[in-house]
Motif scaffolding. Structure first.
Motif, short mmCIF file in Angstrom:
data_model
loop_
_atom_site.label_atom_id
_atom_site.label_comp_id
_atom_site.label_asym_id
_atom_site.label_seq_id
_atom_site.Cartn_x
_atom_site.Cartn_y
_atom_site.Cartn_z
N LEU A 29 49.77 42.99 46.47
CA LEU A 29 50.98 42.44 47.08
C LEU A 29 52.20 42.54 46.09
N SER A 30 53.62 42.56 46.87
CA SER A 30 54.40 42.53 45.97
C SER A 30 54.65 41.04 45.14
N TRP A 144 45.37 39.11 42.06
CA TRP A 144 46.59 39.95 42.48
C TRP A 144 46.67 41.06 41.64
N THR A 145 46.72 42.11 42.47
CA THR A 145 47.06 43.45 42.02
C THR A 145 48.38 44.19 42.33
N PRO A 146 49.45 44.27 41.37
CA PRO A 146 50.63 44.76 41.78
C PRO A 146 50.56 46.21 42.07
N PRO A 147 51.04 46.76 43.07
CA PRO A 147 51.38 48.16 43.49
C PRO A 147 51.87 49.00 42.27
N ALA A 148 51.49 50.51 42.54
CA ALA A 148 51.87 51.21 41.31
C ALA A 148 53.67 51.28 41.37
N GLU A 149 54.13 51.34 42.41
CA GLU A 149 55.54 51.22 42.22
C GLU A 149 56.21 49.97 41.44
N MET A 150 55.31 48.73 41.84
CA MET A 150 55.99 47.60 41.01
C MET A 150 55.83 47.79 39.39
N ILE A 151 54.76 48.37 39.23
CA ILE A 151 54.47 48.49 37.74
C ILE A 151 55.29 49.51 37.21
N ALA A 152 55.77 50.54 37.92
CA ALA A 152 56.64 51.78 37.24
C ALA A 152 58.04 50.78 37.17
N ARG A 153 58.48 49.81 37.80
CA ARG A 153 59.90 49.17 37.56
C ARG A 153 59.63 47.84 36.62
N GLN A 154 58.44 47.52 36.65
CA GLN A 154 58.09 46.40 35.64
C GLN A 154 56.80 46.82 34.85
N PRO A 155 57.04 47.47 33.96
CA PRO A 155 55.93 48.15 32.89
C PRO A 155 55.06 46.88 32.36
N ASP A 163 43.29 49.13 37.65
CA ASP A 163 42.40 49.63 36.54
C ASP A 163 41.85 48.46 35.41
N ASN A 164 42.81 47.61 35.27
CA ASN A 164 42.65 46.58 34.47
C ASN A 164 42.14 45.16 35.05
N GLY A 165 41.85 45.38 36.41
CA GLY A 165 41.02 44.34 36.98
C GLY A 165 41.94 43.30 37.67
N GLY A 166 43.34 43.38 37.68
CA GLY A 166 44.31 42.55 38.25
C GLY A 166 44.38 41.24 37.63
N MET A 167 45.45 40.34 38.39
CA MET A 167 45.70 39.07 37.62
C MET A 167 44.55 38.31 38.06
N PRO A 168 44.16 37.30 36.96
CA PRO A 168 42.85 36.51 37.61
C PRO A 168 43.59 35.20 38.47
N PRO A 169 42.70 34.68 39.32
CA PRO A 169 43.19 33.54 40.13
C PRO A 169 43.98 32.32 39.00
N GLU A 187 43.50 49.23 59.93
CA GLU A 187 44.41 49.66 58.58
C GLU A 187 45.16 48.46 58.16
N ASP A 188 45.14 48.45 56.72
CA ASP A 188 45.90 47.28 56.23
C ASP A 188 47.38 47.38 56.11
N THR A 189 47.99 46.24 56.75
CA THR A 189 49.42 46.36 56.80
C THR A 189 50.20 46.08 55.54
N LEU A 190 49.41 45.58 54.63
CA LEU A 190 49.88 45.06 53.07
C LEU A 190 50.77 43.84 53.51
#
Length: 240
Positions: A29-30, A144-155, A163-169, A187-190
């Protein structure tokens, strides 16, 4: 369809049946970033169902699944966005969730001419998707797992990648105390309904996330919504 009474307040309404909650899964999720607030709306009549208790109690501090959720300063909020029972404006079947993005309201239809109305905050993604779908999964204190496009904007978010397991609760997790995952035709609407500690974002469009509720409200909604509940997201009631 019937609706679960909240396990938090013991609400027992006409036509409620006990249903089992579905299993849950975590999806991307964004995150939430500030954009601009929406103009204020005209006040509307409200009624607090007596079984909710007082606003001071339902929006007070609470401990949930080991997490300490702070109180919402309700005296600083527009009261139209506090949880309340209202005449159902949707015409949808009992158990349906309706998100009206034009008014920043979420309705849970009770089936007796009434609905529970919650205030919500929206962001760009909150307006991008509309239509009919179902709640496929529900999860308490999700990762929470940020999408790849968000990671590209915010490394710096790479540490929360899949791959790193997401942000813990936790209280700082963008999904808050609960998340409901919306699927359409399997299908997932996101598109997500999720919690947030940012009470001052309710009734506004100030994030790049989906539909956020105060943590106290998303917990209440989560406890009431049966598995596979139908959801309608629309920009104005009657415009579906």
């Amino acid at each position: 369809m019937s609706i679960l009474p909240s396990s938090r307040d013991g609400l027992s309404r006409r036509g409620f049946l006990s249903l089992a909650a579905v299993g849950a899964a975590s999806f991307s999720l964004s995150a939430c970033v500030t954009v601009e607030p929406e103009p204020e709306l005209q006040p509307q009549p409200q009624r607090l169902d007596a079984s909710f208790g007082s606003y001071v109690s339902i929006y007070g501090p609470m401990t949930d699944e080991g997490y300490d959720i702070p109180a919402v300063p309700i005296e600083r909020m527009d009261r139209r966005y506090l949880r309340q029972v209202v005449p159902d404006p949707t015409g949808e079947p009992a158990g349906s969730i309706i998100v009206d993005t034009s008014q920043h309201f979420l309705y849970l239809v009770l089936g007796n001419g009434e609905a529970i109305r919650y205030g919500v905050g929206l962001g760009r993604e909150g307006f991008e998707w509309s239509g009919r779908a179902n709640v496929q999964w529900k999860r308490k204190w999700p990762k929470w797992t940020p999408p790849a496009e968000m990671i590209a904007r915010q490394p710096d978010l790479e540490k929360y990648s899949a791959d790193n397991g997401g942000m813990p609760p936790g209280l700082t997790n963008p999904l808050g105390a609960r998340a409901l995952y919306i699927f359409q035709n399997g299908e997932d609407t996101l598109y997500r309904l999720h919690g947030s500690p940012e009470w001052n974002s309710i009734g506004k469009s100030v994030s790049s996330g989906c539909v956020r509720l105060m943590n106290q409200d998303i917990i209440d909604l989560y406890d009431r919504v049966p598995g596979k509940a139908p959801i309608l997201v629309t920009h104005g009631i009657g415009l579906s």
